[in-house]
Design an enzyme around this catalytic site. Structure first.
Site, PDB file in Angstrom:
ATOM      1  N   LYS A 175       0.857  -1.185   0.000  1.00 51.11           N
ATOM      2  CA  LYS A 175       0.000   0.000   0.000  1.00 51.11           C
ATOM      3  C   LYS A 175       0.895   1.238   0.000  1.00 51.11           C
ATOM      4  CE  LYS A 175      -1.645   2.689   3.083  1.00 51.11           C
ATOM      5  NZ  LYS A 175      -1.676   3.970   2.305  1.00 51.11           N
ATOM      6  N   GLU A 178      -1.429   7.190  -0.326  1.00 47.67           N
ATOM      7  CA  GLU A 178      -2.537   7.493  -1.225  1.00 47.67           C
ATOM      8  C   GLU A 178      -2.322   8.776  -2.022  1.00 47.67           C
ATOM      9  OE1 GLU A 178      -3.889   8.714   2.996  1.00 47.67           O
ATOM     10  OE2 GLU A 178      -2.599   7.226   2.025  1.00 47.67           O
ATOM     11  N   GLY A 228       7.049   5.418   7.991  1.00 48.40           N
ATOM     12  CA  GLY A 228       6.177   6.582   8.098  1.00 48.40           C
ATOM     13  C   GLY A 228       6.271   7.217   9.469  1.00 48.40           C
ATOM     14  N   GLY A 229       5.181   7.850   9.882  1.00 50.75           N
ATOM     15  CA  GLY A 229       5.171   8.632  11.114  1.00 50.75           C
ATOM     16  C   GLY A 229       5.067   7.794  12.370  1.00 50.75           C
ATOM     17  N   GLU A 231       3.255   8.149  15.199  1.00 47.72           N
ATOM     18  CA  GLU A 231       1.938   7.826  15.751  1.00 47.72           C
ATOM     19  C   GLU A 231       1.267   6.708  14.948  1.00 47.72           C
ATOM     20  OE1 GLU A 231       0.921   8.858  18.658  1.00 47.72           O
ATOM     21  OE2 GLU A 231       2.843   9.904  18.725  1.00 47.72           O
ATOM     22  N   THR A 232       1.418   6.734  13.628  1.00 48.74           N
ATOM     23  CA  THR A 232       0.868   5.648  12.814  1.00 48.74           C
ATOM     24  C   THR A 232       1.581   4.336  13.118  1.00 48.74           C
ATOM     25  OG1 THR A 232       0.318   7.216  11.056  1.00 48.74           O
ATOM     26  CG2 THR A 232       0.380   4.888  10.468  1.00 48.74           C
ATOM     27  N   GLU A 250      10.085   1.776  10.479  1.00 52.81           N
ATOM     28  CA  GLU A 250      11.022   2.889  10.366  1.00 52.81           C
ATOM     29  C   GLU A 250      10.196   4.153  10.512  1.00 52.81           C
ATOM     30  OE1 GLU A 250      12.354   5.900   9.330  1.00 52.81           O
ATOM     31  OE2 GLU A 250      13.301   5.370   7.430  1.00 52.81           O
ATOM     32  N   GLU A 385       9.804  16.026  14.824  1.00 48.50           N
ATOM     33  CA  GLU A 385      10.173  15.964  13.412  1.00 48.50           C
ATOM     34  C   GLU A 385       9.281  16.912  12.609  1.00 48.50           C
ATOM     35  OE1 GLU A 385      11.291  12.416  10.301  1.00 48.50           O
ATOM     36  OE2 GLU A 385       9.451  12.205  11.458  1.00 48.50           O
TER      37      GLU A 385
END
Length: 491
Positions: A175, A178, A228-229, A231-232, A250, A385
């Site tokens: 994925k 988006e 990615g971030g 929190e995600t 990461e 960040e």
């Protein structure tokens, strides 16, 4: 405008919901493509296809040399189509075409590297305490892998996951972000052309809160790899814990760049810019925290401001453009708020900290290269960040203070040290809690060196031999060649 589709079990399909998404050029907000918008139902279909291809298909049973040949063919096709891919990448992300072309060379190199080492990890023999026996460790594919990639380096980050997963014999569902899916879609077309069997590599195009959640939670998935971030990443860990699947994360960084007074001054200034301003600072390893020795602080800031103010913003396709826009209007507002918060906390603006007033840039998501001084580790701009063209500057008096400042972060992805005292450099890097540390350089990476972070920058490694091992399970096989009765029970 044709709608670009998802790939499930070898078929290019519209999303079951029939929803679509417009892809925007961040330079001028022009709609450059429409893509189908996958949902949970599509993710489930892709997972089921990958599961079937792994459990019943030929891909895991092929020799590593056979899989490696197909992965090497993918590298050849990326090289063949690198100009088309680079154009798509620059349209999608806003970065300069020159930078995107560099990326394509690196991407082909990643696929070729893993193709070359595919058959170098066949297993090892280990000593057995039992006579007339064989004890060995073999490496097998993990199984079905869900791979979730970010928007800043869409195809580069995809290659770090696709190449090792494929050569190891896994099947996968990818994925992409988006908002930047175009080069990933093209890459999956090339994988088909290279001969990757149906169902082995599946592509779904949708948001993280639906598609990403399904990939993380679904019991048929054996591993989730996410870039990615922070929190995600935490949410993915929680979702994956429901069935204890493997996770590799990461999650970015807030990367210190230590400048000692004995460094080569002009090179350190130049590289301090290179560490941050490629792709408008939207790099997880960007050296946005400059920590400079107090005796050269004022001189360093003056030289840096002089160079930064010459950076040419513009269309990534125009000759002479050095920095493009941020990825989206939403992200632009985040960077603006990030800087405003730092100013409220006491950071001093010496240049930038606003959008440009150039009429030719008015439709893009541009933000001027920014330098903030008088920064301390208590400030949010130093700790968080920002993912934009923003440098914070701290100063130090001693070697110990420099290292302490560098480590004062929840992140630990990367860092740099600039000094001509090699013993001092080695002392510093030995104490810096980061996955990659550069001495007299910054942001250099290559396929055979592992990449990943300490602390809340994540865990697991991409690239290198360890990047392959992320997609493998170790199995110990013990073979008794002359079994005998023990007669322990029921004699």
């Amino acid at each position: 405008m044709n709608i670009k589709k998802q790939l499930i079990d070898g078929k290019w399909l519209y999303a079951q919901s029939e929803q679509t998404r417009e892809i925007i050029n961040p330079f001028n907000r022009e709609v450059i493509a429409k893509v189908t918008e996958s949902g949970k139902a599509d993710a489930k279909l892709a997972i089921e296809a990958a599961r079937k291809a792994f459990d019943d298909g030929i891909w895991p049973t092929l020799s590593t040399a056979e899989r490696g040949a197909i992965v090497r063919k993918i590298a050849d096709l990326i090289e063949r189509d690198q100009e088309e891919l680079a154009t798509l990448e620059s349209l999608d992300t806003g970065k300069t075409l020159e930078e995107s072309l560099w990326d394509m060379e690196d991407i082909a190199g990643v696929f070729r590297y893993y193709a070359d080492i595919a058959d170098k990890n066949a297993g090892v023999m280990i000593d057995s305490p039992i006579q007339n026996s064989i004890s060995r460790v073999v490496y097998e594919p993990v199984g079905v892998c869900a791979q979730i990639t970010p928007w800043n380096y869409p195809l580069l980050q995809a290659s770090w996951k696709l190449a090792p997963a494929l050569v190891a014999g896994n099947t996968l569902i990818m994925k992409p972000s988006e908002i930047t899916p175009l080069t990933t879609i093209k890459a999956f077309e090339l994988m088909e052309e290279a001969g990757v069997p149906d169902g082995v590599a599946n592509l779904v195009l949708g948001p993280g809160n639906t598609v990403g959640t399904e990939l993380s939670e679904n019991v048929l998935v054996d591993l989730v790899s996410f870039t990615g971030g922070l929190e995600t990443g935490k949410k993915i860990m929680q979702a994956a814990s429901k069935n204890v699947k493997k996770v590799a994360l990461e999650l970015g960084g807030k990367n210190p760049n230590i400048i000692f007074a004995d460094a080569d001054f002009d090179i350190a200034v130049d590289q301090a810019m290179n560490a941050v301003f490629f792709h408008a600072g939207q790099i997880c390893s960007a050296g946005t925290r400059i920590i400079v020795e107090d005796s050269i602080h004022d001189e360093f800031v003056e030289a840096l401001v002089k160079r930064v103010n010459k950076i040419k913003l513009g269309n990534g396709f125009d000759e002479g453009t050095e920095m493009g826009p941020l990825i989206s209007e939403e992200h632009l507002h985040k960077v603006i708020q990030y800087v405003e918060k730092g100013i409220e906390e006491g950071a001093v603006v010496v240049t930038g900290a606003k959008q440009p007033n150039d009429e030719s840039l008015k439709d893009g998501f541009f933000y001027l290269p920014t330098i903030l001084t008088e920064c301390t580790t208590e400030m949010s701009v130093v700790q968080n960040e920002g993912f934009g063209p923003v440098i914070t500057i701290e100063k130090f008096a001693t070697e110990e203070e420099a290292v302490t400042l560098a480590n004062d972060s929840i992140y630990g992805l990367s860092g740099g040290v600039w000094t001509n005292d090699l013993a001092k450099a080695e002392r510093c890097v030995s104490k810096m809690r980061m996955g990659t540390v550069w001495i007299n350089d910054f942001n250099i990476y290559f396929p055979h060196a592992p990449w990943g972070g300490y602390k809340q920058s994540g865990f697991g490694r991409e690239l290198g031999q360890t990047g392959l091992e992320e997609y493998q399970e170790q199995k110990h096989i013990f073979h008794n060649l002359q079994p005998e009765a023990i007669n322990w029970f029921g004699k």
